[in-house]
Design a protein around this motif. Structure first.
Motif, PDB file in Angstrom:
ATOM      1  N   ARG A 182       0.731  -0.971   0.100  1.00  0.00           N
ATOM      2  CA  ARG A 182       0.118  -0.094   0.080  1.00  0.00           C
ATOM      3  C   ARG A 182       0.852   1.248   0.066  1.00  0.00           C
ATOM      4  O   ARG A 182       1.727   1.212   0.714  1.00  0.00           O
ATOM      5  N   CYS A 183       0.683   2.105  -0.824  1.00  0.00           N
ATOM      6  CA  CYS A 183       1.321   3.592  -0.947  1.00  0.00           C
ATOM      7  C   CYS A 183       1.067   4.322   0.402  1.00  0.00           C
ATOM      8  O   CYS A 183       0.131   4.199   0.902  1.00  0.00           O
ATOM      9  N   THR A 188      -0.666   7.899  -0.919  1.00  0.00           N
ATOM     10  CA  THR A 188      -2.239   8.026  -1.330  1.00  0.00           C
ATOM     11  C   THR A 188      -3.252   7.133  -0.984  1.00  0.00           C
ATOM     12  O   THR A 188      -4.274   6.968  -1.271  1.00  0.00           O
ATOM     13  N   GLY A 189      -2.513   6.060  -0.344  1.00  0.00           N
ATOM     14  CA  GLY A 189      -3.406   4.624   0.039  1.00  0.00           C
ATOM     15  C   GLY A 189      -3.501   3.670  -1.101  1.00  0.00           C
ATOM     16  O   GLY A 189      -4.472   2.719  -1.036  1.00  0.00           O
ATOM     17  N   LYS A 190      -2.950   3.980  -2.091  1.00  0.00           N
ATOM     18  CA  LYS A 190      -3.099   2.865  -3.359  1.00  0.00           C
ATOM     19  C   LYS A 190      -2.774   1.714  -3.103  1.00  0.00           C
ATOM     20  O   LYS A 190      -1.632   1.413  -2.787  1.00  0.00           O
ATOM     21  N   ALA A 235      -2.823  16.679   1.658  1.00  0.00           N
ATOM     22  CA  ALA A 235      -3.461  15.242   1.759  1.00  0.00           C
ATOM     23  C   ALA A 235      -4.429  14.966   2.748  1.00  0.00           C
ATOM     24  O   ALA A 235      -4.356  15.701   3.862  1.00  0.00           O
ATOM     25  N   LYS A 236      -5.481  13.934   2.675  1.00  0.00           N
ATOM     26  CA  LYS A 236      -6.180  13.717   3.564  1.00  0.00           C
ATOM     27  C   LYS A 236      -5.705  12.730   4.457  1.00  0.00           C
ATOM     28  O   LYS A 236      -4.610  11.921   4.336  1.00  0.00           O
ATOM     29  N   THR A 268      -7.028  10.286   6.255  1.00  0.00           N
ATOM     30  CA  THR A 268      -7.454   9.072   6.243  1.00  0.00           C
ATOM     31  C   THR A 268      -6.570   8.287   4.997  1.00  0.00           C
ATOM     32  O   THR A 268      -6.560   6.868   5.018  1.00  0.00           O
ATOM     33  N   GLU A 269      -5.859   8.816   4.045  1.00  0.00           N
ATOM     34  CA  GLU A 269      -5.116   8.078   3.084  1.00  0.00           C
ATOM     35  C   GLU A 269      -3.874   8.092   3.422  1.00  0.00           C
ATOM     36  O   GLU A 269      -3.062   7.050   2.967  1.00  0.00           O
ATOM     37  N   SER A 326      -0.488   6.836   5.769  1.00  0.00           N
ATOM     38  CA  SER A 326      -0.171   5.932   6.678  1.00  0.00           C
ATOM     39  C   SER A 326       0.303   6.185   8.017  1.00  0.00           C
ATOM     40  O   SER A 326       0.598   7.680   8.035  1.00  0.00           O
TER      41      SER A 326
END
Length: 96
Positions: free
Chosen positions: A4-5, A8-10, A72-73, A75-76, A78
């Motif tokens: 997981r990024c 970005t959470g990708k 950046a949010k 929640t996204e 780490s």
């Protein structure tokens, strides 16, 4: 180590392998993750993160790690990236 990024959470996506005979089998599309050291201008040090190639381009486009994290949010991000974001905000408020 999770795939997981950190910015970005990708994460992994799923889809199908489709053969010439149109047979379908499930597969995973993994994000293009890289271990990078990004420079924080406010903190004056490097931060090691595992981010996707698209996130690295986004950091460059926005003008650096500090500006990227500001928009950046939470929640996204780490836990490590969120910790760096809070350190940057704390340093910026102490500076002003």
């Amino acid at each position: 180590m999770s795939r997981r990024c950190e910015l970005t959470g990708k994460g992994p996506m799923t889809g199908n392998n489709v053969s010439h005979a149109n047979n379908k089998t499930r597969r995973r599309f993994l994000p293009n993750l890289n271990d990078v050291s990004l420079r924080s201008e406010t903190l004056g040090r490097n931060v090691k993160l595992r981010i996707s190639a698209s996130a690295l381009r986004s950091v460059d486009h926005r003008g650096g790690l500090d500006k990227f994290l500001a928009k950046a949010k939470d929640t996204e991000l780490s836990d490590a990236a969120l910790k760096v974001k809070k350190e940057i905000l704390k340093a910026q408020t102490a500076e002003a």
